[in-house]
Design a protein around this motif. Sequence first.
Motif, PDB file in Angstrom:
ATOM      1  N   GLY A 122      57.807  34.978  42.637  1.00  0.00           N
ATOM      2  CA  GLY A 122      57.987  34.390  44.131  1.00  0.00           C
ATOM      3  C   GLY A 122      57.656  34.924  44.975  1.00  0.00           C
ATOM      4  N   VAL A 123      56.597  35.864  44.855  1.00  0.00           N
ATOM      5  CA  VAL A 123      55.937  36.554  46.087  1.00  0.00           C
ATOM      6  C   VAL A 123      54.770  35.598  46.706  1.00  0.00           C
ATOM      7  CG1 VAL A 123      55.990  38.909  45.374  1.00  0.00           C
ATOM      8  CG2 VAL A 123      54.094  37.556  44.576  1.00  0.00           C
ATOM      9  N   GLY A 124      54.571  35.606  48.018  1.00  0.00           N
ATOM     10  CA  GLY A 124      53.789  34.823  48.492  1.00  0.00           C
ATOM     11  C   GLY A 124      52.210  34.948  48.310  1.00  0.00           C
ATOM     12  N   MET A 125      51.836  36.389  47.809  1.00  0.00           N
ATOM     13  CA  MET A 125      50.713  36.605  47.598  1.00  0.00           C
ATOM     14  C   MET A 125      50.524  37.811  46.651  1.00  0.00           C
ATOM     15  SD  MET A 125      47.239  36.760  49.881  1.00  0.00           S
ATOM     16  CE  MET A 125      47.781  38.036  51.151  1.00  0.00           C
ATOM     17  N   ILE A 126      49.478  37.901  45.853  1.00  0.00           N
ATOM     18  CA  ILE A 126      49.533  38.930  45.006  1.00  0.00           C
ATOM     19  C   ILE A 126      48.113  39.708  45.342  1.00  0.00           C
ATOM     20  CG2 ILE A 126      50.816  38.269  42.998  1.00  0.00           C
ATOM     21  CD1 ILE A 126      48.294  37.628  41.499  1.00  0.00           C
ATOM     22  N   PHE A 127      48.069  41.019  45.670  1.00  0.00           N
ATOM     23  CA  PHE A 127      46.733  41.936  45.759  1.00  0.00           C
ATOM     24  C   PHE A 127      46.461  42.552  44.546  1.00  0.00           C
ATOM     25  CE2 PHE A 127      48.713  41.569  49.919  1.00  0.00           C
ATOM     26  CZ  PHE A 127      47.422  41.680  50.844  1.00  0.00           C
ATOM     27  N   CYS A 128      45.324  42.066  44.258  1.00  0.00           N
ATOM     28  CA  CYS A 128      44.614  42.674  42.937  1.00  0.00           C
ATOM     29  C   CYS A 128      43.769  43.957  43.329  1.00  0.00           C
ATOM     30  CB  CYS A 128      44.022  41.515  42.055  1.00  0.00           C
ATOM     31  SG  CYS A 128      45.104  40.190  41.821  1.00  0.00           S
ATOM     32  N   ASN A 129      44.086  44.882  42.959  1.00  0.00           N
ATOM     33  CA  ASN A 129      43.058  46.055  43.271  1.00  0.00           C
ATOM     34  C   ASN A 129      41.776  46.029  42.246  1.00  0.00           C
ATOM     35  OD1 ASN A 129      42.635  49.183  42.825  1.00  0.00           O
ATOM     36  ND2 ASN A 129      43.188  48.921  44.847  1.00  0.00           N
ATOM     37  N   THR A 130      40.715  46.106  42.944  1.00  0.00           N
ATOM     38  CA  THR A 130      39.496  45.887  41.959  1.00  0.00           C
ATOM     39  C   THR A 130      38.488  46.803  42.646  1.00  0.00           C
ATOM     40  OG1 THR A 130      40.168  43.256  41.892  1.00  0.00           O
ATOM     41  CG2 THR A 130      37.890  43.924  41.432  1.00  0.00           C
ATOM     42  N   LEU A 131      37.650  47.397  41.616  1.00  0.00           N
ATOM     43  CA  LEU A 131      36.605  48.482  41.810  1.00  0.00           C
ATOM     44  C   LEU A 131      35.438  47.620  42.272  1.00  0.00           C
ATOM     45  CD1 LEU A 131      35.778  51.214  41.931  1.00  0.00           C
ATOM     46  CD2 LEU A 131      35.408  50.853  39.647  1.00  0.00           C
ATOM     47  N   ALA A 132      34.614  48.088  43.389  1.00  0.00           N
ATOM     48  CA  ALA A 132      33.310  47.569  43.891  1.00  0.00           C
ATOM     49  C   ALA A 132      32.324  47.669  42.701  1.00  0.00           C
ATOM     50  CB  ALA A 132      32.869  48.124  45.177  1.00  0.00           C
ATOM     51  N   THR A 133      32.114  48.921  42.473  1.00  0.00           N
ATOM     52  CA  THR A 133      31.155  48.988  41.227  1.00  0.00           C
ATOM     53  C   THR A 133      31.505  50.349  40.555  1.00  0.00           C
ATOM     54  OG1 THR A 133      28.960  49.570  40.753  1.00  0.00           O
ATOM     55  CG2 THR A 133      29.638  50.171  42.924  1.00  0.00           C
ATOM     56  N   PRO A 134      31.323  50.568  39.205  1.00  0.00           N
ATOM     57  CA  PRO A 134      31.560  51.819  38.767  1.00  0.00           C
ATOM     58  C   PRO A 134      30.291  52.614  38.482  1.00  0.00           C
ATOM     59  CG  PRO A 134      31.206  50.092  36.837  1.00  0.00           C
ATOM     60  CD  PRO A 134      30.951  49.349  38.506  1.00  0.00           C
ATOM     61  N   GLU A 135      29.100  52.003  39.188  1.00  0.00           N
ATOM     62  CA  GLU A 135      27.830  52.691  39.034  1.00  0.00           C
ATOM     63  C   GLU A 135      27.898  54.012  39.654  1.00  0.00           C
ATOM     64  OE1 GLU A 135      23.171  51.452  39.756  1.00  0.00           O
ATOM     65  OE2 GLU A 135      24.898  50.142  40.022  1.00  0.00           O
ATOM     66  N   ILE A 136      28.341  54.330  40.691  1.00  0.00           N
ATOM     67  CA  ILE A 136      28.314  55.688  41.375  1.00  0.00           C
ATOM     68  C   ILE A 136      29.473  56.758  40.805  1.00  0.00           C
ATOM     69  CG2 ILE A 136      28.529  56.865  43.518  1.00  0.00           C
ATOM     70  CD1 ILE A 136      26.196  55.110  43.171  1.00  0.00           C
ATOM     71  N   GLU A 137      30.776  56.204  40.680  1.00  0.00           N
ATOM     72  CA  GLU A 137      31.765  57.070  40.104  1.00  0.00           C
ATOM     73  C   GLU A 137      32.376  56.826  38.843  1.00  0.00           C
ATOM     74  OE1 GLU A 137      34.793  58.656  43.257  1.00  0.00           O
ATOM     75  OE2 GLU A 137      33.880  56.759  44.727  1.00  0.00           O
ATOM     76  N   GLY A 138      31.906  56.105  38.215  1.00  0.00           N
ATOM     77  CA  GLY A 138      32.747  55.735  36.756  1.00  0.00           C
ATOM     78  C   GLY A 138      33.957  54.470  37.189  1.00  0.00           C
ATOM     79  N   MET A 139      34.457  54.269  36.129  1.00  0.00           N
ATOM     80  CA  MET A 139      35.856  53.428  36.218  1.00  0.00           C
ATOM     81  C   MET A 139      36.786  54.378  36.971  1.00  0.00           C
ATOM     82  SD  MET A 139      35.311  50.273  35.885  1.00  0.00           S
ATOM     83  CE  MET A 139      37.027  49.750  35.809  1.00  0.00           C
ATOM     84  N   CYS A 140      37.805  53.634  37.400  1.00  0.00           N
ATOM     85  CA  CYS A 140      39.102  54.283  37.986  1.00  0.00           C
ATOM     86  C   CYS A 140      40.160  53.141  37.566  1.00  0.00           C
ATOM     87  CB  CYS A 140      39.066  54.328  39.250  1.00  0.00           C
ATOM     88  SG  CYS A 140      38.935  52.864  40.423  1.00  0.00           S
ATOM     89  N   PRO A 141      41.319  53.530  38.055  1.00  0.00           N
ATOM     90  CA  PRO A 141      42.497  52.637  37.631  1.00  0.00           C
ATOM     91  C   PRO A 141      42.512  51.019  38.098  1.00  0.00           C
ATOM     92  CG  PRO A 141      43.317  54.696  38.359  1.00  0.00           C
ATOM     93  CD  PRO A 141      41.882  54.767  38.497  1.00  0.00           C
ATOM     94  N   SER A 142      41.506  50.949  39.158  1.00  0.00           N
ATOM     95  CA  SER A 142      41.492  49.653  39.218  1.00  0.00           C
ATOM     96  C   SER A 142      40.626  48.655  38.628  1.00  0.00           C
ATOM     97  CB  SER A 142      40.420  49.477  40.722  1.00  0.00           C
ATOM     98  OG  SER A 142      41.237  50.185  41.817  1.00  0.00           O
ATOM     99  N   SER A 143      40.946  47.487  38.410  1.00  0.00           N
ATOM    100  CA  SER A 143      40.117  46.450  37.396  1.00  0.00           C
ATOM    101  C   SER A 143      38.590  46.334  37.759  1.00  0.00           C
ATOM    102  CB  SER A 143      40.866  45.140  37.510  1.00  0.00           C
ATOM    103  OG  SER A 143      42.031  45.499  36.698  1.00  0.00           O
ATOM    104  N   LEU A 144      37.994  45.670  37.337  1.00  0.00           N
ATOM    105  CA  LEU A 144      36.576  45.342  37.608  1.00  0.00           C
ATOM    106  C   LEU A 144      36.305  43.935  37.215  1.00  0.00           C
ATOM    107  CD1 LEU A 144      33.679  46.809  38.257  1.00  0.00           C
ATOM    108  CD2 LEU A 144      33.210  46.634  35.931  1.00  0.00           C
ATOM    109  N   LEU A 145      36.010  43.110  38.604  1.00  0.00           N
ATOM    110  CA  LEU A 145      35.458  41.534  38.357  1.00  0.00           C
ATOM    111  C   LEU A 145      34.209  41.430  38.492  1.00  0.00           C
ATOM    112  CD1 LEU A 145      36.095  38.697  38.841  1.00  0.00           C
ATOM    113  CD2 LEU A 145      36.875  39.114  41.360  1.00  0.00           C
TER     114      LEU A 145
END
Length: 637
Positions: free
Chosen positions: A45-68
């Motif tokens: 029932g929320v009005g909107m979901i915020f999806c935490n997404t990594l800009a790029t793993p190229e500099i720091e590698g992956m983190c807990p954010s997803s990758l689109l």
Amino acid sequence: MKLTQPVSIGNLKLKNRMVMAPMGVDLGNYDERTRAYFLARAKGGVGMIFCNTLATPEIEGMCPSSLLDADSFQDFKNMTEKAHSYDCKVCVQIHPGNGRITTPPPGRKKPIGASAVPWMDPRVICEEITRDEIGIIENGFRRTAQYAKKAGADAIEIHAYGGYLTDQFLTKRWNIRTDEYGGDLTGRMRFLTDLIRIVKTDLGEDFPLIVKYTPCHYLPEEEGYRGMEEGLEIARRLEALGVHALHVDAGCHDNWYMAMPPVYQQEQVKQLRSARTVRKVVGIPVISHGRLGNISKAEYALNHGDLDIVAIGRGLLADPELPNKLADHETEKIRPCISCNEGCIARVCVGQSVQCAVNPCAGLEGIHDLKPALNPKRVLVVGAGPAGCTAAITAAQAGHKVELWEKRERIGGNVLAASRPNFKADMANLLSYYQNELTRLQVPVKFCMEADKEAVDAFKPDAVIWAAGSRPIVPGSIEGIHGDNVCTAIDALLNNALLGENIAVIGGGLVGLETAVDLTQKGKKVTVVEMALKLLPEPVFMQNMMMIMDLMQKYQVPSQVSTKLLKIEPDGIVVQKKSGEEKIPCDTVVLAMGFRPDDSVYKEIARDYKTIKAGDCVSARKVFNAVHEAYDAVSEL
């Protein structure tokens, strides 16, 4: 209620003022499990979901954010379409990077940062991120934003808060660059400004854009942290750049508990103080968060002009259906977050995926869902702490015939005492939820009931879930420990014991410190005595540790470490220190020396009945362990 009223961000209309806060959950790149996690909240029932997404793993590698990216695009698109079917909007929060708050990225010997400033270990100096690397991040940001719009996302949020990379560029303390990305506020804002321009150029001027930022770090400005005056100037500039809403945070990793306030933070959080101040200088909606899964606090904040939109994070981990239950006037069914941080951020920080202490299915939607019992059983649950209540409720939901026995006169176990300090009052909401669910599901509860072999034989269960909890450790070898001037921390917190004015708390673990602060707030003179080299010798999650130690400092509670209790006398305690024996005067001795499992008759019961242990009767731990073990025990039936 204002929470259920619609609101707009630019040209985007939300059905209510509740949104799912962005959280790095380390689940996957919009695979089936990740989609199920987000869609449970969209359906809830929320009005909107915020999806935490990594800009790029190229500099720091992956983190807990997803990758689109190209590989996850179709999965994300499918998730967005399904969310829309629930009338839930989707915002992609794009995270440029962590910078100096983490360990060195793959292939580097040092952490990176906006500038060559000290790392968390001040002996290590970060590597300054180069212009070429800034370009790589911006290209990844652009690519992610384009994929988001193409997949049907409704908004973009730029991650620029909390001492992470973008905030490092914004902040004097972490940005000492001499190029166009440093210097005055205009230079320090350039990295963020460039990201805003990318959205405006590639997605359109009217595409809903939110910036999550920290107007005030609530740390000394003379040390380079941001104060509110500069934070308000940033707000004005962001509005002038065409940002459609501001998502306001507080603090940074140097006072990290502000980001996800532990249960100790009962009063209005700093996020709301900042949001209210920012809202006075801008004309665009202000979003904020911090313990707002508490409906009364969220509604108060809206009605008193602190913010326009409520972001709920941990509250939706605890109960994805929170908004629907509110809309259906069934708030008594909302499973409350206890703000322990143990199932969510503490797990993610050690590389595990997000879960929840009170919701065993969080992060495991579709994988760990409760299945109806094929062969309903007659189930006896012994102990009405979090493990026992969870087991009884879950077993009843699965279709078993359940009865719950508790040797005391009320439910709660050790959580009953843990919720007594005024700085932990919200924990009592969990016990109210358990009581409501037990009543709603018509689970018989017998109080003051000892689960001896004779009583269990008379009940004739098909299975027993043993959740009898744990008892305080009282070492019988210490002279005077059974004296009239001695009690356990549990009895002190429950107001069962007669306490003097001068108190020695024996044990500097979490229970000892919470008890010491509580008694100090009540006007007692307290000294904490700990045998180990430091307070909190057992591992405690960093955010919780930071805040309880701040409370110890705030109330000036003295402590003595490397100090062993030898003897208790009517007018004090005798301790062993490196310098020799010493007497500490006191009226009352409060024991917080740990807990041991209560399994006094377990073996006798287990000989004749299928019996499964859960919670502190296995070993004394946390609510997270108790709840998850109880849920698993029912799954085994």
